[in-house]
Design a protein around this motif. Structure first.
Motif, PDB file in Angstrom:
ATOM      1  N   THR A 156       0.844  -1.194   0.000  1.00  0.00           N
ATOM      2  CA  THR A 156       0.000   0.000   0.000  1.00  0.00           C
ATOM      3  C   THR A 156       0.876   1.240   0.000  1.00  0.00           C
ATOM      4  O   THR A 156       1.934   1.254   0.627  1.00  0.00           O
ATOM      5  CB  THR A 156      -0.964  -0.039   1.216  1.00  0.00           C
ATOM      6  OG1 THR A 156      -1.784   1.119   1.191  1.00  0.00           O
ATOM      7  CG2 THR A 156      -0.246  -0.126   2.553  1.00  0.00           C
ATOM      8  N   GLY A 277     -17.038   1.181  -2.791  1.00  0.00           N
ATOM      9  CA  GLY A 277     -16.046   1.537  -1.784  1.00  0.00           C
ATOM     10  C   GLY A 277     -14.710   1.820  -2.421  1.00  0.00           C
ATOM     11  O   GLY A 277     -14.591   1.859  -3.650  1.00  0.00           O
ATOM     12  N   ALA A 279     -13.191   4.569  -2.533  1.00  0.00           N
ATOM     13  CA  ALA A 279     -13.105   6.006  -2.783  1.00  0.00           C
ATOM     14  C   ALA A 279     -14.497   6.577  -2.576  1.00  0.00           C
ATOM     15  O   ALA A 279     -15.479   5.819  -2.589  1.00  0.00           O
ATOM     16  CB  ALA A 279     -12.633   6.270  -4.213  1.00  0.00           C
ATOM     17  N   ALA A 280     -14.561   7.893  -2.427  1.00  0.00           N
ATOM     18  CA  ALA A 280     -15.866   8.523  -2.201  1.00  0.00           C
ATOM     19  C   ALA A 280     -16.769   8.285  -3.400  1.00  0.00           C
ATOM     20  O   ALA A 280     -16.364   8.470  -4.553  1.00  0.00           O
ATOM     21  CB  ALA A 280     -15.663  10.014  -1.972  1.00  0.00           C
ATOM     22  N   GLU A 305      -5.392  -1.575   5.777  1.00  0.00           N
ATOM     23  CA  GLU A 305      -4.957  -1.893   7.136  1.00  0.00           C
ATOM     24  C   GLU A 305      -6.088  -2.363   8.050  1.00  0.00           C
ATOM     25  O   GLU A 305      -5.828  -2.878   9.119  1.00  0.00           O
ATOM     26  CB  GLU A 305      -4.272  -0.668   7.774  1.00  0.00           C
ATOM     27  CG  GLU A 305      -2.926  -0.291   7.154  1.00  0.00           C
ATOM     28  CD  GLU A 305      -3.031   0.652   5.959  1.00  0.00           C
ATOM     29  OE1 GLU A 305      -4.134   0.741   5.368  1.00  0.00           O
ATOM     30  OE2 GLU A 305      -2.028   1.295   5.614  1.00  0.00           O
ATOM     31  N   VAL A 323     -20.995   6.978   4.696  1.00  0.00           N
ATOM     32  CA  VAL A 323     -20.539   5.592   4.643  1.00  0.00           C
ATOM     33  C   VAL A 323     -21.170   4.711   5.718  1.00  0.00           C
ATOM     34  O   VAL A 323     -20.878   3.523   5.783  1.00  0.00           O
ATOM     35  CB  VAL A 323     -18.991   5.501   4.704  1.00  0.00           C
ATOM     36  CG1 VAL A 323     -18.377   6.089   3.445  1.00  0.00           C
ATOM     37  CG2 VAL A 323     -18.436   6.177   5.948  1.00  0.00           C
ATOM     38  N   ASP A 384      -7.770   9.766   7.447  1.00  0.00           N
ATOM     39  CA  ASP A 384      -8.973  10.300   6.800  1.00  0.00           C
ATOM     40  C   ASP A 384      -9.661  11.270   7.746  1.00  0.00           C
ATOM     41  O   ASP A 384      -9.776  11.004   8.946  1.00  0.00           O
ATOM     42  CB  ASP A 384      -9.958   9.173   6.470  1.00  0.00           C
ATOM     43  CG  ASP A 384      -9.482   8.334   5.308  1.00  0.00           C
ATOM     44  OD1 ASP A 384      -9.460   8.856   4.185  1.00  0.00           O
ATOM     45  OD2 ASP A 384      -9.090   7.174   5.529  1.00  0.00           O
ATOM     46  N   ILE A 401     -17.093  10.779   5.088  1.00  0.00           N
ATOM     47  CA  ILE A 401     -15.648  10.957   4.870  1.00  0.00           C
ATOM     48  C   ILE A 401     -15.453  12.299   4.154  1.00  0.00           C
ATOM     49  O   ILE A 401     -16.048  12.524   3.095  1.00  0.00           O
ATOM     50  CB  ILE A 401     -15.065   9.820   3.983  1.00  0.00           C
ATOM     51  CG1 ILE A 401     -15.522   8.433   4.461  1.00  0.00           C
ATOM     52  CG2 ILE A 401     -13.543   9.919   3.888  1.00  0.00           C
ATOM     53  CD1 ILE A 401     -14.989   7.969   5.774  1.00  0.00           C
ATOM     54  N   ARG A 404      -8.663  13.237   2.787  1.00  0.00           N
ATOM     55  CA  ARG A 404      -7.449  12.752   3.451  1.00  0.00           C
ATOM     56  C   ARG A 404      -6.801  13.884   4.232  1.00  0.00           C
ATOM     57  O   ARG A 404      -6.894  15.049   3.834  1.00  0.00           O
ATOM     58  CB  ARG A 404      -6.437  12.247   2.409  1.00  0.00           C
ATOM     59  CG  ARG A 404      -6.901  11.085   1.588  1.00  0.00           C
ATOM     60  CD  ARG A 404      -6.900   9.790   2.334  1.00  0.00           C
ATOM     61  NE  ARG A 404      -5.643   9.539   3.032  1.00  0.00           N
ATOM     62  CZ  ARG A 404      -5.409   8.437   3.762  1.00  0.00           C
ATOM     63  NH1 ARG A 404      -6.341   7.517   3.894  1.00  0.00           N
ATOM     64  NH2 ARG A 404      -4.261   8.266   4.368  1.00  0.00           N
ATOM     65  N   LYS A 411      -6.325   9.324  -4.551  1.00  0.00           N
ATOM     66  CA  LYS A 411      -7.141   8.149  -4.880  1.00  0.00           C
ATOM     67  C   LYS A 411      -7.596   8.289  -6.318  1.00  0.00           C
ATOM     68  O   LYS A 411      -8.334   9.205  -6.662  1.00  0.00           O
ATOM     69  CB  LYS A 411      -8.366   8.082  -3.970  1.00  0.00           C
ATOM     70  CG  LYS A 411      -8.151   7.185  -2.776  1.00  0.00           C
ATOM     71  CD  LYS A 411      -8.420   5.710  -3.082  1.00  0.00           C
ATOM     72  CE  LYS A 411      -7.888   4.825  -1.982  1.00  0.00           C
ATOM     73  NZ  LYS A 411      -8.296   3.433  -2.062  1.00  0.00           N
ATOM     74  N   LYS A 416      -5.015   3.748  -4.158  1.00  0.00           N
ATOM     75  CA  LYS A 416      -4.344   4.773  -3.351  1.00  0.00           C
ATOM     76  C   LYS A 416      -2.963   4.993  -3.939  1.00  0.00           C
ATOM     77  O   LYS A 416      -2.196   4.046  -4.141  1.00  0.00           O
ATOM     78  CB  LYS A 416      -4.232   4.308  -1.900  1.00  0.00           C
ATOM     79  CG  LYS A 416      -3.532   5.321  -1.028  1.00  0.00           C
ATOM     80  CD  LYS A 416      -3.983   5.211   0.402  1.00  0.00           C
ATOM     81  CE  LYS A 416      -3.011   4.399   1.213  1.00  0.00           C
ATOM     82  NZ  LYS A 416      -3.375   4.419   2.629  1.00  0.00           N
TER      83      LYS A 416
HETATM   84  P1  AMP Z   1      -6.241   1.748   0.543  1.00  0.00           P
HETATM   85  O1  AMP Z   1      -5.066   2.179   1.291  1.00  0.00           O
HETATM   86  O2  AMP Z   1      -5.990   1.537  -0.890  1.00  0.00           O
HETATM   87  O3  AMP Z   1      -6.826   0.595   1.220  1.00  0.00           O
HETATM   88  O4  AMP Z   1      -7.280   2.910   0.601  1.00  0.00           O
HETATM   89  C1  AMP Z   1      -7.912   3.270   1.778  1.00  0.00           C
HETATM   90  C2  AMP Z   1      -8.459   4.648   1.639  1.00  0.00           C
HETATM   91  O5  AMP Z   1      -9.506   4.672   0.663  1.00  0.00           O
HETATM   92  C3  AMP Z   1      -9.110   5.179   2.873  1.00  0.00           C
HETATM   93  O6  AMP Z   1      -8.171   5.630   3.818  1.00  0.00           O
HETATM   94  C4  AMP Z   1      -9.960   6.296   2.298  1.00  0.00           C
HETATM   95  O7  AMP Z   1      -9.190   7.438   2.055  1.00  0.00           O
HETATM   96  C5  AMP Z   1     -10.405   5.725   0.961  1.00  0.00           C
HETATM   97  N1  AMP Z   1     -11.765   5.189   1.002  1.00  0.00           N
HETATM   98  C6  AMP Z   1     -12.174   3.905   1.099  1.00  0.00           C
HETATM   99  N2  AMP Z   1     -13.516   3.839   1.076  1.00  0.00           N
HETATM  100  C7  AMP Z   1     -13.971   5.102   0.969  1.00  0.00           C
HETATM  101  C8  AMP Z   1     -15.262   5.712   0.888  1.00  0.00           C
HETATM  102  N3  AMP Z   1     -16.368   4.992   0.873  1.00  0.00           N
HETATM  103  N4  AMP Z   1     -15.331   7.054   0.803  1.00  0.00           N
HETATM  104  C9  AMP Z   1     -14.218   7.816   0.792  1.00  0.00           C
HETATM  105  N5  AMP Z   1     -12.973   7.298   0.852  1.00  0.00           N
HETATM  106  C10 AMP Z   1     -12.856   5.968   0.933  1.00  0.00           C
END
Ligand code: AMP
Ligand code: MCA
Length: 518
Positions: A156, A277, A279-280, A305, A323, A384, A401, A404, A411, A416
């Motif tokens: 990641t 999911g 991202a927003a 994580e 969310v 976040d 949310i 960041r 994103k 990410k």
């Molecule tokens: P990753 O490190 O690739 O697992 O991405 C995790 C990040 O994705 C989170 O810390 C958020 O910033 C973003 N994320 C995941 N789901 C959502 C959501 N439904 N809305 C906004 N951001 C999200």
């Protein structure tokens, strides 16, 4: 044996299909479990257990992927999932950083795995799957692994240079599998339509392992092709996607005539569940899905994580732009800059689904967690910014949310990305004097990666200055294609503060204004 592996082994005699491939061919749970026993036996060789050894897998979506994944776990190993979309230097970095010795590669990816031979033991998967299983030996190896043993190492991007390996335990995966399955009502009568990449938490655990944990069937597509996905909905009860996938689905939908649209809309309406999911989910996308199907997608928040931490509920109202509520066992805290509880601030999380740390990065692990002000268990700092939206519902306010905390984390299409990693790659180019990477809001990708570059003259005075295409190609040779800047803007200088640090919000404003600095 861990809960995760014993749940897997409990399906050893089920004839219900575990997977269906893009062409419709099915593999029963019994067959896929048998495959995992064969892989485990072969990996063990003369050993009693792999004792947490990292085994990299470069395997196309389908039954063999599942057998390879559980084969490594049963043998006592920890899986590192490689992706065919990464260029060779990145794949090598993942294997080296994880200290993997063996790479299991399916025939489709033999060419991609070939350059790893020499440094790693590259084993074709087909003979491993054909190995005679030694059930007793595998059972002994699996039984020796406890809940805290590492099961999965996922790479990641963070706020420092190269991606880091998040170590996820058997217990983390088992609790996610159970909680997400229960929250979203998964059962063996479900068919999950799966087109997410398998080298990330969303596609691997939130989607695939949830379905497998419930004894459901997973239709594993080879890639995301919007028309194919619409057509396959006919044959599915659940779809999980990132907002960029929904965007693509609408583009394909709008390009079709009335009859196809009606057929596709009918199949989408018949889905039991569509989730979004990673991202927003823009409200426009949510509402477009409602216009086609009658419901907005069920949005949830997750992270590599922690897996899924917060989700809208299956039954009852869903709140566009929100969310939802923490899963059982997930504790949350919203904190302000002074680390005190606040209405809006950084989200901290703790509970049994939170990962154990980053592989061989004790400093980064220490920075990711923080002590509990009340003397309880430490919290994982998500990075976040969140709030609870009191206007969205009656008694309980769902989480929302807001973005960041770091401007260096982007994103794009659910991936990410670290601005610093992309900057580092560009800085290696001899004609890049300075560079800053930012995420610009974008309808299709959520954020679009834009690199602002201050050029240095070419070493050969007669040569033309490098252009955007050359710099994009330079990055493409080093990093995954989704990290390649969509735009490269050449600027005279970058806005900096008194300490000489680039002020990215000012840069974003400058390049978003009608006349960008050029
Ligand atoms: P990753 O490190 O690739 O697992 O991405 C995790 C990040 O994705 C989170 O810390 C958020 O910033 C973003 N994320 C995941 N789901 C959502 C959501 N439904 N809305 C906004 N951001 C999200
Ligand atoms: C592909 N491209 C991208 C992206 N994907 N560019 C920016 N961002 C992206 N996400 C590039 C390609 O390299 C190509 O560039 C061009 O866009 C078109 O490629 P195409 O083949 O059409 O794209 P694709 O392969 O179909 O990919 C689109 C996608 C994919 C299916 C939306 O991005 C995707 O699978 N996203 C999901 C990511 C994900 O699973 N994240 C979960 C992280 P060029 O033309 O220059 O070659 S885990 C997580 O976030 C937590 C746990 C959670 O909450 O889920």
């Amino acid at each position: 044996m861990s809960e995760l592996t014993s749940r897997w082994m409990s399906r050893a005699s089920e004839i219900h299909p575990a997977t269906r491939d893009a062409e419709g061919a099915e593999s029963s749970y019994a067959d896929v479990v048998e495959g995992s026993l064969a892989v485990a036996t072969s990996l063990l060789g003369g050993r009693a257990s792999l004792e947490g050894e990292r085994v990299a897998i470069l395997v196309a979506p389908g039954a063999s992927f599942v057998s390879a994944f559980f084969g490594v776990l049963l043998a006592g190993g920890c899986v590192v999932v490689l992706s065919p979309i990464h260029p060779a230097p990145e794949t090598r970095y993942f294997c080296e950083d994880a200290e993997a010795r063996i790479v299991l590669a399916s025939a489709e990816h033999a060419d991609l795995a070939a350059p790893l031979a020499g440094a790693f033991e590259v084993r074709p998967l087909a003979p491993e799957l054909a190995h005679a299983p030694d059930r007793e030996r595998v059972a002994r190896a699996a039984e020796a692994r406890g809940e805290g043993a590492p099961a999965l190492q996922l790479y990641t991007s963070g706020t420092t240079g190269k991606p880091k390996g998040a170590v996820i335990t058997h217990a983390n995966l088992a609790v996610q599998q159970r909680l997400v399955g229960e929250a979203w009502g998964f059962s063996s009568s479900d068919t999950l339509l799966h087109a997410l990449p398998l080298h990330h938490m969303h596609g691997l655990a939130i989607a695939l392992l949830t379905a497998l944990g419930a004894g459901a069937t997973t239709r594993m597509m080879r890639a995301f092709d919007a028309a194919q996905i619409w057509n396959a909905m006919n044959d599915a009860s659940v779809f999980m996607g990132v907002p960029a996938m929904y965007h693509r689905l609408f583009v394909a939908f709008d390009a079709e005539g009335e009859a196809t649209r009606a057929r596709w809309a009918g199949a989408a309406r018949a889905l039991r569940l569509a989730t979004s999911g990673s991202a927003a989910l823009p409200v426009t996308i949510a509402e477009r899905w409602r216009a086609i199907t009658g419901k907005i997608p069920l949005e949830r928040f997750g992270m590599t994580e922690i897996g899924v931490g917060i989700t809208n509920r299956l039954a009852g109202d869903r709140y566009p732009g929100c969310v939802g509520f923490p899963l059982p066992t997930v504790e949350t805290r919203i904190v302000g800059d002074d680390d005190r509880e606040a209405e809006t601030g950084e989200l901290w999380i703790r509970g049994p689904s939170v990962f154990s740390g980053y592989h061989r990065r004790d400093d980064e692990t220490a920075r990711a967690f923080t002590a509990d002000p009340d003397g309880g268990a430490p919290w994982f700092k998500t990075g976040d910014t969140v709030t609870r939206d009191a206007s969205a519902s009656g008694s309980e306010a769902p989480f929302k949310i807001l973005g960041r905390t770091s401007v260096d984390i982007l994103k794009s299409g659910g991936y990410k990305l670290s601005a610093l990693e992309i900057e580092e790659a560009l800085r290696d180019h001899p004609e890049v004097a300075e560079v800053a990477v930012v995420g610009v809001p974008d309808e299709a990708w959520g954020e679009r990666v834009v690199a602002c570059v201050v050029r240095r003259p070419p070493s050969d005075p007669g040569a033309a200055a490098c252009d955007a295409g050359a710099l994009r190609a330079f990055v493409r040779a080093r990093l995954a294609p989704y990290k390649v800047p969509k735009d490269v803007l050449f600027v005279g200088e970058l806005p900096k503060n008194a300490l000489g640090k680039v002020v990215k919000p000012a840069l974003l404003r400058a390049i978003s204004s009608p006349e960008p600095a050029a």
